[in-house]
Design an enzyme around this catalytic site. Structure first.
Site, PDB file in Angstrom:
ATOM      1  N   CYS A  90       0.817  -1.212   0.000  1.00 43.57           N
ATOM      2  CA  CYS A  90       0.000   0.000   0.000  1.00 43.57           C
ATOM      3  C   CYS A  90       0.847   1.257   0.000  1.00 43.57           C
ATOM      4  CB  CYS A  90      -0.952  -0.031   1.184  1.00 43.57           C
ATOM      5  SG  CYS A  90      -2.096  -1.399   1.022  1.00 43.57           S
TER       6      CYS A  90
ATOM      7  N   TYR B 198      21.713  -7.008  -3.687  1.00 41.90           N
ATOM      8  CA  TYR B 198      20.893  -5.986  -3.044  1.00 41.90           C
ATOM      9  C   TYR B 198      19.404  -6.266  -3.270  1.00 41.90           C
ATOM     10  CZ  TYR B 198      25.560  -4.093  -2.973  1.00 41.90           C
ATOM     11  OH  TYR B 198      26.909  -3.963  -2.796  1.00 41.90           O
TER      12      TYR B 198
END
Ligand SMILES: *Cc1c(COP(=O)(O)O)cnc(C)c1O
Length: 421
Positions: free
Chosen positions: A346, A375
């Site tokens: 969200c 990463y």
């Protein structure tokens, strides 16, 4: 080059169809290729051939035990930036004498743990750290082998969040003060100076900044030797960039990087250390995800996939590009279809790509985010109570889950309700 390719119309990691892994472990998941890790490590070995050297894999790019063990078995040392990474390296069987300890915020506790566990060298980043390390080592009756990380004030010409070699960055000791700090280091009872360290940033796509930095390291080596220091090791950091798109990028090759090291520093008779992370692990990994919905927005179509920014944060954190490819090979000449590729979290920032030309995709289709081995998993979080996703390692025709997906119960039961509730 990597070992992810279409075979019989479906994307494989080496000899394993990624869709077979998806069927077994579910999506999303990270998948790494042993052959690619091995190949990338070998490129650096080749590049530095003829120089005494140690390639210390930057574990912060990918610190799974199985990945570390794969590289350590090839002769890699490890560059760690926390005591947690140090413990991971040790747990994977890497001996202390092949571990270098970098980072601006080592605590006294970290120092003691590494001194007692064995360490190749500390790359010291400040005077307070140097003094504390001397005191801790002395108290243990030891001398800590150190380099000083020099900040050469060089513009790495990379993303501002991963440029580390400019004077305004928090890293290292300004090169203008280096001789004074080396003099102090030599006088400290718990310190043994062994060399110089430099690391100017990550995802460098040109060699010039390295050349500028390494030239300064060469000059400093000569100056420090004249001051009486036994500079015998040069740690040159990591940072060599990788292509994130298959099409137009051509970052420098390890072989050319190696030639640059030989040209700028080869005459000094030092042992060379490098700390590559991304170039070894980046293109050795993909993130496989499934399309949940195709949603028609206004003037655009959203591809809502089951991976999100908590699984792979680079696009929202650095604006990074990852190629996205379907697991089923598109037919030759298939009509392109443009999507905004987003995750379920969200936040509007949970966007992997905008207006990305893909082929038509539908609910249930599988896609792979390429170049996700560095990463990726290491930066993941459980934001939105999304479980950390599994990691899988492929080795020829076999694969193994090298970190399982936790259950929701495991996640929830880590919380503790205090007795007043
Ligand atoms: C991040 C980092 C590396 C690795 O950088 P890559 O770009 O992944 O090669 C090496 N050394 C230090 C000190 C780092 O902080």
């Amino acid at each position: 080059m990597d070992h992810f390719h279409y075979k019989d119309g479906t994307l494989h990691a080496e000899e394993v169809a990624l869709s077979d892994i998806a069927a077994e472990v579910g999506t999303p998941f990270y998948c790494y290729s042993t052959a690619t890790l091995t190949r990338h490590f070998a490129l650096f070995q080749e590049a530095l051939e003829g120089l005494p050297h140690l390639i210390c894999f930057a574990m912060k790019s990918n610190s799974n035990q199985a990945v570390i063990r794969t590289l350590a078995a090839l002769g890699a040392g490890m560059d760690v930036v926390s005591i947690g990474e140090y413990l991971r390296a040790k747990a994977a069987g890497v001996p202390g004498e092949r571990i270098v300890f970098s980072g601006v915020g080592k605590t006294r506790e970290d120092m003691r743990a590494a001194l007692l566990g064995g360490i190749r060298q500390f790359n010291v980043e400040s005077e307070p750290e140097l003094r504390a390390l001397s005191a801790e080592a002395s108290a243990l009756g030891l001398r800590a082998p150190i380099t000083l990380r020099i900040n050469p004030d060089v513009d790495a010409r990379t993303h501002e969040k991963i440029a580390t070699g400019k004077k305004e960055n928090k890293f290292g000791i300004p090169i203008s003060r280096a001789r004074a700090v080396y003099a102090e280091a030599a006088a400290l009872p718990g310190i043994e100076v062994v060399g110089i360290d430099v690391h100017i940033g990550s995802q460098l796509t040109e060699l010039e900044p390295f050349e500028e930095a390494y030239q300064k390291v060469a000059d400093l080596t000569i100056a420090l030797r004249a001051d009486g220091h036994d500079i015998r090791r040069l740690d040159l950091g990591g940072g060599l960039g990788i292509p994130y798109t298959r099409s137009n990028e051509a970052p420098p090759l390890p072989l050319d990087y190696g030639a640059l090291i030989k040209r700028t520093l080869g005459h000094l008779g030092c042992e060379i250390e490098i700390e590559p992370g991304r170039l070894i692990s980046g293109n050795a990994g993909v993130l496989v995800s499934q399309v949940i919905w195709v949603k028609q927005g206004e003037g655009r179509d959203f591809l809502i996939v089951d991976a999100a920014m908590n699984d792979l944060v680079r696009p929202s954190m650095y604006g990074a590009h990852h190629d996205i490819v379907p697991l089923i090979e598109p037919a030759v000449g298939a009509a392109p279809h443009s999507f905004d590729v987003v995750g379920p979290v969200c936040e509007t920032g949970d966007t992997f790509a905008k207006d990305r030309a893909l082929t038509d995709l539908a609910e249930g289709d599988l896609v792979a985010f390429r170049s996700a081995g560095a990463y990726g998993a290491v930066m993941a979080s459980e934001y939105n109570t999304r479980p950390l996703i599994p990691e899988v390692l492929v080795h020829g025709a076999e694969f193994a889950v090298i970190r399982p997906r936790p259950s929701y119960d495991e996640m929830i039961n880590r919380d503790i309700i205090p007795n007043w509730l």
